[in-house]
Design a protein around this motif. Structure first.
Motif, PDB file in Angstrom:
ATOM      1  N   VAL A  24       0.866  -1.179   0.000  1.00  0.00           N
ATOM      2  CA  VAL A  24       0.000   0.000   0.000  1.00  0.00           C
ATOM      3  C   VAL A  24       0.902   1.228   0.000  1.00  0.00           C
ATOM      4  O   VAL A  24       1.681   1.417   0.929  1.00  0.00           O
ATOM      5  N   PRO A  25       0.857   2.055  -1.044  1.00  0.00           N
ATOM      6  CA  PRO A  25       1.716   3.248  -1.061  1.00  0.00           C
ATOM      7  C   PRO A  25       1.229   4.271  -0.024  1.00  0.00           C
ATOM      8  O   PRO A  25       0.034   4.376   0.236  1.00  0.00           O
ATOM      9  N   PRO A  26       2.164   5.031   0.585  1.00  0.00           N
ATOM     10  CA  PRO A  26       1.755   6.040   1.560  1.00  0.00           C
ATOM     11  C   PRO A  26       1.058   7.213   0.869  1.00  0.00           C
ATOM     12  O   PRO A  26       1.316   7.517  -0.291  1.00  0.00           O
ATOM     13  N   ALA A  27       0.168   7.851   1.605  1.00  0.00           N
ATOM     14  CA  ALA A  27      -0.523   9.035   1.087  1.00  0.00           C
ATOM     15  C   ALA A  27       0.465  10.203   1.059  1.00  0.00           C
ATOM     16  O   ALA A  27       1.318  10.309   1.941  1.00  0.00           O
ATOM     17  N   PRO A  28       0.389  11.073   0.070  1.00  0.00           N
ATOM     18  CA  PRO A  28       1.287  12.231   0.039  1.00  0.00           C
ATOM     19  C   PRO A  28       0.990  13.181   1.200  1.00  0.00           C
ATOM     20  O   PRO A  28      -0.160  13.316   1.620  1.00  0.00           O
ATOM     21  N   PHE A  29       2.052  13.821   1.700  1.00  0.00           N
ATOM     22  CA  PHE A  29       1.888  14.763   2.808  1.00  0.00           C
ATOM     23  C   PHE A  29       1.311  16.064   2.285  1.00  0.00           C
ATOM     24  O   PHE A  29       1.806  16.630   1.315  1.00  0.00           O
ATOM     25  N   VAL A  30       0.247  16.538   2.918  1.00  0.00           N
ATOM     26  CA  VAL A  30      -0.376  17.807   2.576  1.00  0.00           C
ATOM     27  C   VAL A  30      -0.482  18.616   3.862  1.00  0.00           C
ATOM     28  O   VAL A  30      -1.174  18.201   4.798  1.00  0.00           O
ATOM     29  N   GLN A  31       0.208  19.755   3.903  1.00  0.00           N
ATOM     30  CA  GLN A  31       0.162  20.588   5.100  1.00  0.00           C
ATOM     31  C   GLN A  31      -1.155  21.338   5.119  1.00  0.00           C
ATOM     32  O   GLN A  31      -1.477  22.089   4.206  1.00  0.00           O
ATOM     33  N   ARG A  32      -1.930  21.132   6.173  1.00  0.00           N
ATOM     34  CA  ARG A  32      -3.269  21.724   6.255  1.00  0.00           C
ATOM     35  C   ARG A  32      -3.283  23.038   7.013  1.00  0.00           C
ATOM     36  O   ARG A  32      -4.212  23.808   6.879  1.00  0.00           O
ATOM     37  N   ARG A  33      -2.288  23.275   7.854  1.00  0.00           N
ATOM     38  CA  ARG A  33      -2.247  24.521   8.617  1.00  0.00           C
ATOM     39  C   ARG A  33      -0.806  24.856   8.945  1.00  0.00           C
ATOM     40  O   ARG A  33       0.066  24.007   8.931  1.00  0.00           O
ATOM     41  N   PHE A  34      -0.568  26.110   9.253  1.00  0.00           N
ATOM     42  CA  PHE A  34       0.748  26.571   9.647  1.00  0.00           C
ATOM     43  C   PHE A  34       0.729  26.892  11.137  1.00  0.00           C
ATOM     44  O   PHE A  34      -0.230  27.486  11.638  1.00  0.00           O
ATOM     45  N   THR A  35       1.786  26.493  11.831  1.00  0.00           N
ATOM     46  CA  THR A  35       1.904  26.814  13.255  1.00  0.00           C
ATOM     47  C   THR A  35       3.176  27.626  13.454  1.00  0.00           C
ATOM     48  O   THR A  35       4.083  27.612  12.613  1.00  0.00           O
ATOM     49  N   ALA A  36       3.256  28.314  14.571  1.00  0.00           N
ATOM     50  CA  ALA A  36       4.453  29.095  14.877  1.00  0.00           C
ATOM     51  C   ALA A  36       5.670  28.180  14.999  1.00  0.00           C
ATOM     52  O   ALA A  36       6.756  28.501  14.513  1.00  0.00           O
ATOM     53  N   ALA A  37       5.500  27.028  15.632  1.00  0.00           N
ATOM     54  CA  ALA A  37       6.612  26.094  15.791  1.00  0.00           C
ATOM     55  C   ALA A  37       7.075  25.552  14.442  1.00  0.00           C
ATOM     56  O   ALA A  37       8.274  25.427  14.182  1.00  0.00           O
ATOM     57  N   GLY A  38       6.136  25.239  13.582  1.00  0.00           N
ATOM     58  CA  GLY A  38       6.492  24.744  12.249  1.00  0.00           C
ATOM     59  C   GLY A  38       7.199  25.806  11.422  1.00  0.00           C
ATOM     60  O   GLY A  38       8.158  25.519  10.692  1.00  0.00           O
ATOM     61  N   TRP A  39       6.738  27.028  11.531  1.00  0.00           N
ATOM     62  CA  TRP A  39       7.364  28.130  10.802  1.00  0.00           C
ATOM     63  C   TRP A  39       8.786  28.363  11.309  1.00  0.00           C
ATOM     64  O   TRP A  39       9.710  28.550  10.522  1.00  0.00           O
ATOM     65  N   LEU A  40       8.972  28.348  12.644  1.00  0.00           N
ATOM     66  CA  LEU A  40      10.305  28.522  13.229  1.00  0.00           C
ATOM     67  C   LEU A  40      11.238  27.408  12.776  1.00  0.00           C
ATOM     68  O   LEU A  40      12.390  27.663  12.413  1.00  0.00           O
ATOM     69  N   PHE A  41      10.753  26.181  12.774  1.00  0.00           N
ATOM     70  CA  PHE A  41      11.559  25.058  12.310  1.00  0.00           C
ATOM     71  C   PHE A  41      11.996  25.260  10.864  1.00  0.00           C
ATOM     72  O   PHE A  41      13.166  25.064  10.516  1.00  0.00           O
ATOM     73  N   THR A  42      11.075  25.675  10.012  1.00  0.00           N
ATOM     74  CA  THR A  42      11.397  25.917   8.599  1.00  0.00           C
ATOM     75  C   THR A  42      12.447  27.016   8.460  1.00  0.00           C
ATOM     76  O   THR A  42      13.392  26.890   7.675  1.00  0.00           O
TER      77      THR A  42
END
Length: 50
Positions: A24-42
């Protein structure tokens, strides 16, 4: 097992790593929302790679 993996988007492979067969192939990652922690990591990853 494959019904649950499809539902949750998890891929399933079987066999040794060098000859693994994808059941079973994995589903592609789709970012649904942005968080402050995710933005800082990026920002930190981008600064590190520059």
């Amino acid at each position: 097992m494959t019904r649950e993996s499809c539902r949750f988007g998890v891929g399933v492979m079987i066999g040794p790593s060098e000859r693994a067969e994808v059941l079973v192939p994995p589903a592609p990652f789709v970012q649904r929302r942005f968080t402050a922690a995710g933005w800082l990591f990026t920002e930190q990853v981008y600064a590190h790679l520059r």
